[in-house]
Design a protein around this motif. Structure first.
Motif, PDB file in Angstrom:
ATOM      1  N   SER A 214      51.994  -8.169  78.554  1.00 21.70           N
ATOM      2  CA  SER A 214      52.365  -9.028  77.432  1.00 21.70           C
ATOM      3  C   SER A 214      53.477  -8.417  76.586  1.00 21.70           C
ATOM      4  O   SER A 214      53.825  -8.960  75.542  1.00 21.70           O
TER       5      SER A 214
ATOM      6  N   TRP B  51      47.179 -14.479  72.931  1.00 22.57           N
ATOM      7  CA  TRP B  51      46.352 -13.291  73.125  1.00 22.57           C
ATOM      8  C   TRP B  51      44.994 -13.472  72.465  1.00 22.57           C
ATOM      9  O   TRP B  51      44.917 -13.906  71.307  1.00 22.57           O
TER      10      TRP B  51
ATOM     11  N   GLN C  11      53.510  -5.712  74.806  1.00 26.60           N
ATOM     12  CA  GLN C  11      53.158  -4.928  73.615  1.00 26.60           C
ATOM     13  C   GLN C  11      53.446  -3.459  73.849  1.00 26.60           C
ATOM     14  O   GLN C  11      53.778  -2.724  72.930  1.00 26.60           O
TER      15      GLN C  11
ATOM     16  N   ALA D 292      45.196 -18.684  69.946  1.00 22.93           N
ATOM     17  CA  ALA D 292      45.924 -18.304  71.154  1.00 22.93           C
ATOM     18  C   ALA D 292      46.505 -19.525  71.857  1.00 22.93           C
ATOM     19  O   ALA D 292      47.533 -19.429  72.523  1.00 22.93           O
TER      20      ALA D 292
ATOM     21  N   ARG E 227      56.336 -12.785  72.698  1.00 23.09           N
ATOM     22  CA  ARG E 227      54.906 -12.888  72.395  1.00 23.09           C
ATOM     23  C   ARG E 227      54.630 -14.061  71.472  1.00 23.09           C
ATOM     24  O   ARG E 227      53.650 -14.766  71.608  1.00 23.09           O
TER      25      ARG E 227
ATOM     26  N   LEU F 157      47.010  -5.379  80.395  1.00 22.34           N
ATOM     27  CA  LEU F 157      47.350  -6.595  79.664  1.00 22.34           C
ATOM     28  C   LEU F 157      48.395  -6.333  78.586  1.00 22.34           C
ATOM     29  O   LEU F 157      49.275  -7.157  78.343  1.00 22.34           O
ATOM     30  N   ARG F 158      48.292  -5.179  77.969  1.00 17.32           N
ATOM     31  CA  ARG F 158      49.293  -4.838  76.940  1.00 17.32           C
ATOM     32  C   ARG F 158      50.673  -4.667  77.564  1.00 17.32           C
ATOM     33  O   ARG F 158      51.677  -5.074  76.980  1.00 17.32           O
TER      34      ARG F 158
ATOM     35  N   ASP G 139      41.637 -10.540  76.755  1.00 19.00           N
ATOM     36  CA  ASP G 139      41.118  -9.202  77.016  1.00 19.00           C
ATOM     37  C   ASP G 139      39.646  -9.168  76.615  1.00 19.00           C
ATOM     38  O   ASP G 139      39.342  -9.097  75.432  1.00 19.00           O
TER      39      ASP G 139
ATOM     40  N   PHE H 206      46.772 -14.239  77.564  1.00 20.60           N
ATOM     41  CA  PHE H 206      46.128 -12.981  77.908  1.00 20.60           C
ATOM     42  C   PHE H 206      44.785 -12.932  77.192  1.00 20.60           C
ATOM     43  O   PHE H 206      44.738 -13.026  75.959  1.00 20.60           O
TER      44      PHE H 206
ATOM     45  N   ARG I  96      50.673  -8.034  66.968  1.00 19.14           N
ATOM     46  CA  ARG I  96      50.332  -8.433  68.328  1.00 19.14           C
ATOM     47  C   ARG I  96      50.686  -9.891  68.564  1.00 19.14           C
ATOM     48  O   ARG I  96      51.115 -10.278  69.648  1.00 19.14           O
TER      49      ARG I  96
END
Lengths: 379, 242
Positions: free
Chosen positions: B56, B91, B58, B159, B85, B52-53, B170, B168, A339
Motif C-alpha cells: 500500500s 485500509w 506506506q 475504507a 493511498r 500489506l504496508r 489487515d 487492504f 495511513r
C-alpha cells in the motif's frame, strides 16, 4: 535510585526539560536567599524584607506550575502496561515522578546556594567571586536553618504538587470526549473582580500603587491580590475560550483541515487552555508594567528582572510542555491519518490554523486586560 | 471498468524487507487481478502486516518492486504515495484507530473530505455506507463508547467510501467475536465485489482465508502459495455472492 537510572537513559529533550526545572528552581532559590540577605542587612526594616519575600511567591508559583507540567509529560514515568505488569503501577510511577521532580528541584537549590555563596565571596577561585559582597550581606553570618528552609521550599512544594497531580493516573485508558468546559462565568467574574480590586487599591493609594521590591515602605497587597485574581480568572476562562476557538474554526461547512483543527482544539482545550490563560495573564502583566514604567525612571533592579524573566519563562515553558504532551497523546490518531493518506502539509495547516485562531482570540484579550489594569495605575 | 478482466492491479516482485536486522519479508512476489479477493494467510509475526504496508506504499521495501495498475509505486515520492493511498487505496487495520475527535460519520467521510470533496457530498456518501453496514444509528456519536464491532464497521465504511481500487484489510476481524466477524467480512467482501475492488486480506484464521478467491500462505516472511495468480479455483470458487 531508579529515578536516577531512568534519568540517565532519558531522551535529551526530556533531560533538557528537567534541567529547565532545575534552573527555574535555582532562580527562585537565589531570589529567596537574596530576600534573606536583605533581611540580614536591614534588621529594622521588617516591612521591606517581607515585601521582598512576598514578591518571590509569584516566581515560586510559576516554577511549581512548570515542574508539575514537566512531571506530567515525563515519558519515563508515564503509566505503561508493560511496567504495570512487573509491578510498577500508576502509584509507584507517581512516586517516581515525584522523586525525579525532587531531584531536579534539589539540584537547582544547591546550584543557587553555590552561586549565592560565590557572589558573597564565601567561595573563591572563580571570576566574579564576591562581586555582590555588600548586597548579599557578606558581613553577617548566614543563618543555617533559614537558608535550608528557604532552599527546601521549591523542591518540597514542587514534589508535593507533582505527587498530588499524578496520583491515580491510569495506563492507556481511552479518554472520554471532552465536555464543553464551564469555567467561563467563573473566569469572567474573577477577572473582573481582579481588575476591580486593582482599581480600588490604586485609587486608595495615590503615591505608589505598585511598589516593586526596590521601592520600600508601601503595600502592594491590593494590587497583587487584584493581579492574582485576574490571573486565576484567566486560567479559569482559558479552557472555555480555547473550546470556543475550536468551535469558531468549524463554522460554515468545514473541510477536512478546518474540521480536524477545530475538533482537536476542542479536545485539547482542557489541557492547553489553562496554561494559555496563565500565559495570557503574565503577558498582560508585562504589558501593564511596561506601560507604567515606560516613561519615568525604571525601578527594575537585576533581581526584579530575574524574577520577571523566571515567571515569563516558566509560564511559557509550561504552555509548550502542555502542547507537546497533547501532541504526544494524539500520536496514534496522527499515525492513522497519515495511513489514510493525509499529507504532512494538511496536518501542519491544521496546526497552524489552531495557533492562528488562538492568537486571534487571546491577543486582543491580553491587550484589553493589560489596558484595563494599567488605566487606574497610570493616573 | 475499461481494463481487461485479467489485468494485474497490484504486482509485487521479489520484495525483501527487514525490521532493524530481523528479516520480515524474503523474496515475496505476488499478483492480484481486478475484483479479486486475495488472502494472505499466516501466523502472527509471519510478515503479513509488513507485506500489506509495502503493497500500500506506506513502507518502501528494502529491495524489490511494487506496481499498481502498471505504474511503479516503489519509486514514487512520499507525497505521491500519500496521494495514491488517499485516492486509490483503502485500509482497515486490526483495531480500528478512528480519529477520536470526529463523529462516526465524519470518520467515515474523512477520505472524501481529505480529497477535497464538498461536505454535503461526503456526508451523503458516508451515510450511505454506514446504512449498508447497519450503523447509521450512531452516525452522530464519537468513537468513544462504541463497541469494537461498531468501530470496526465504521473503519470499513471509511475504507470503502472513496471507492478504492484496492482495499487492504489487515486482520480486520481479529478482535471481533464470531457473529460480528462473519457479518463484517461478508459485508466487506460483498461491497468490494459490487465495486470491483481488489481486496488483499491478511489473516491468521483459515475460516476467514477460505472466503477469498485465492489464498497465499506466508510463513516466516516467505510465500508458499502460487505467486502468479494462475490458481485453478480462481474466481469460480467465489462463495461471496451474499
Amino acid at each position: 535510585m531508579l529515578a536516577l537510572r531512568l534519568a540517565r537513559g532519558a531522551h535529551p529533550l526530556v533531560l533538557l526539560r528537567r534541567l529547565l526545572v532545575a534552573a527555574a528552581s535555582g532562580g527562585v532559590g537565589f531570589l529567596l536567599l537574596c530576600a534573606l540577605a536583605y533581611a540580614l542587612t536591614h534588621p529594622g526594616d521588617r516591612t521591606a524584607a517581607l515585601l521582598r519575600l512576598s514578591w518571590c511567591a509569584i516566581p515560586l508559583a510559576a516554577t511549581v506550575h512548570f515542574a508539575v507540567a514537566v512531571a506530567h509529560t515525563d515519558p519515563s514515568t508515564r503509566p505503561r502496561t508493560g511496567l504495570s505488569a512487573v509491578g510498577l503501577g500508576p502509584g509507584r510511577l507517581a512516586a517516581l515522578a515525584a522523586a525525579s521532580t525532587a531531584l531536579s528541584g534539589a539540584l537547582g537549590s544547591v546550584l543557587a546556594l553555590l552561586f549565592f555563596l560565590h557572589l558573597r565571596g564565601d567561595l573563591t577561585g572563580l571570576p566574579f567571586d564576591g562581586a555582590a559582597r555588600e548586597l548579599l550581606a557578606a558581613e553577617a553570618p548566614l543563618p543555617l536553618a533559614a537558608t535550608l528552609t528557604l532552599l527546601a521550599l521549591v523542591p518540597l512544594t514542587a514534589t508535593v504538587a507533582a505527587a498530588l497531580a499524578l496520583r491515580g493516573r491510569d495506563a492507556a485508558r481511552e479518554r472520554a470526549p471532552v465536555r464543553p468546559p464551564g469555567g467561563l462565568p467563573w473566569g469572567c467574574a474573577l477577572t473582573t473582580a481582579g481588575l476591580a480590586v486593582g482599581t480600588f487599591t490604586a485609587r486608595a493609594e495615590k503615591a505608589a500603587p505598585l511598589p516593586l521590591p526596590k521601592e520600600f515602605g508601601a503595600h502592594p497587597a491590593g494590587v497583587l491580590a487584584g493581579w492574582a485574581l485576574t490571573a486565576v480568572g484567566l486560567a479559569f476562562a482559558g479552557p472555555a475560550l480555547t473550546f470556543f476557538c475550536g468551535r469558531l474554526l468549524q463554522i460554515l461547512r468545514p473541510g477536512a483541515v478546518r474540521l480536524l483543527a477545530g475538533r482537536i482544539l476542542m479536545e485539547e482545550s482542557h489541557r492547553i487552555g489553562r496554561p494559555l490563560g496563565v500565559v495570557c495573564a503574565v503577558a498582560s502583566a508585562v504589558i501593564t508594567a511596561w506601560a507604567l514604567y515606560d516613561t519615568g525612571p525604571r525601578p527594575f533592579g537585576p533581581l526584579t528582572g530575574l524574577g520577571a524573566a523566571l515567571v515569563v519563562a516558566c509560564t511559557t515553558a509550561t504552555l509548550l510542555t502542555a502542547v507537546a504532551q497533547a501532541r504526544h497523546d494524539r500520536a496514534t490518531a496522527t499515525e492513522e491519518l497519515r495511513r489514510l493518506g493525509a499529507s504532512v502539509g494538511t496536518l501542519r495547516l491544521a496546526a497552524l490554523l489552531r495557533a492562528a485562531v488562538l492568537l486571534l482570540v487571546f491577543a486582543p484579550l491580553t491587550w484589553a486586560v493589560a489596558t484595563l489594569a494599567a488605566l487606574p495605575l497610570s493616573r | 471498468m475499461v481494463d481487461p478482466p485479467d489485468s494485474d492491479v497490484i504486482e509485487a516482485r521479489s520484495l525483501h524487507h527487514s525490521h532493524s536486522g530481523s528479516p520480515a519479508l524474503i523474496a515475496v512476489s505476488l499478483r492480484t487481478r481486478r475484483g479479486e479477493v486475495l488472502a494472505v494467510h499466516g501466523p502472527r509475526g509471519s510478515g503479513k502486516t509488513t507485506l500489506l504496508r509495502c503493497l500500500s506504499g506506506q513502507t518502501v521495501a528494502d529491495e524489490g518492486e511494487v506496481w499498481f495498475d502498471g505504474d511503479p509505486v516503489h519509486t514514487l515520492s512520499p507525497l505521491r504515495r500519500e496521494r495514491l493511498r488517499r485516492e486509490r487505496f483503502g485500509w482497515i487495520g486490526p483495531e480500528s484507530s478512528l480519529v477520536p475527535e470526529l463523529t462516526v460519520w465524519e470518520n467515515a467521510a474523512l477520505p472524501l473530505l481529505l480529497n477535497g470533496a464538498p461536505r454535503r457530498h461526503a456526508k451523503a456518501a458516508a451515510m450511505e455506507w454506514l446504512e449498508r453496514l447497519d450503523i447509521d444509528g450512531c452516525a452522530r456519536r464519537r468513537p468513544y463508547g462504541l463497541t469494537r464491532a461498531e468501530r470496526q464497521r465504521t473503519a470499513a465504511a471509511r475504507a470503502l467510501v472513496g471507492e478504492p481500487a484496492v482495499l487492504f484489510a489487515d486482520e480486520p476481524t481479529a478482535a471481533l467475536h464470531r457473529a460480528d466477524r462473519a457479518l463484517l467480512l461478508r459485508t466487506l467482501l460483498a461491497a468490494a465485489g459490487s465495486q470491483r475492488t481488489t481486496v488483499v486480506l491478511a489473516t491468521h484464521d483459515t475460516e476467514v482465508a477460505a472466503l477469498a478467491n485465492r489464498t497465499l500462505a506466508l510463513v516466516d516472511g516467505r510465500l508458499t502459495g502460487s505467486p502468479d495468480g494462475t490458481d485453478a479455483e480462481g474466481m469460480a470458487a467465489c462463495s461471496l455472492s451474499v
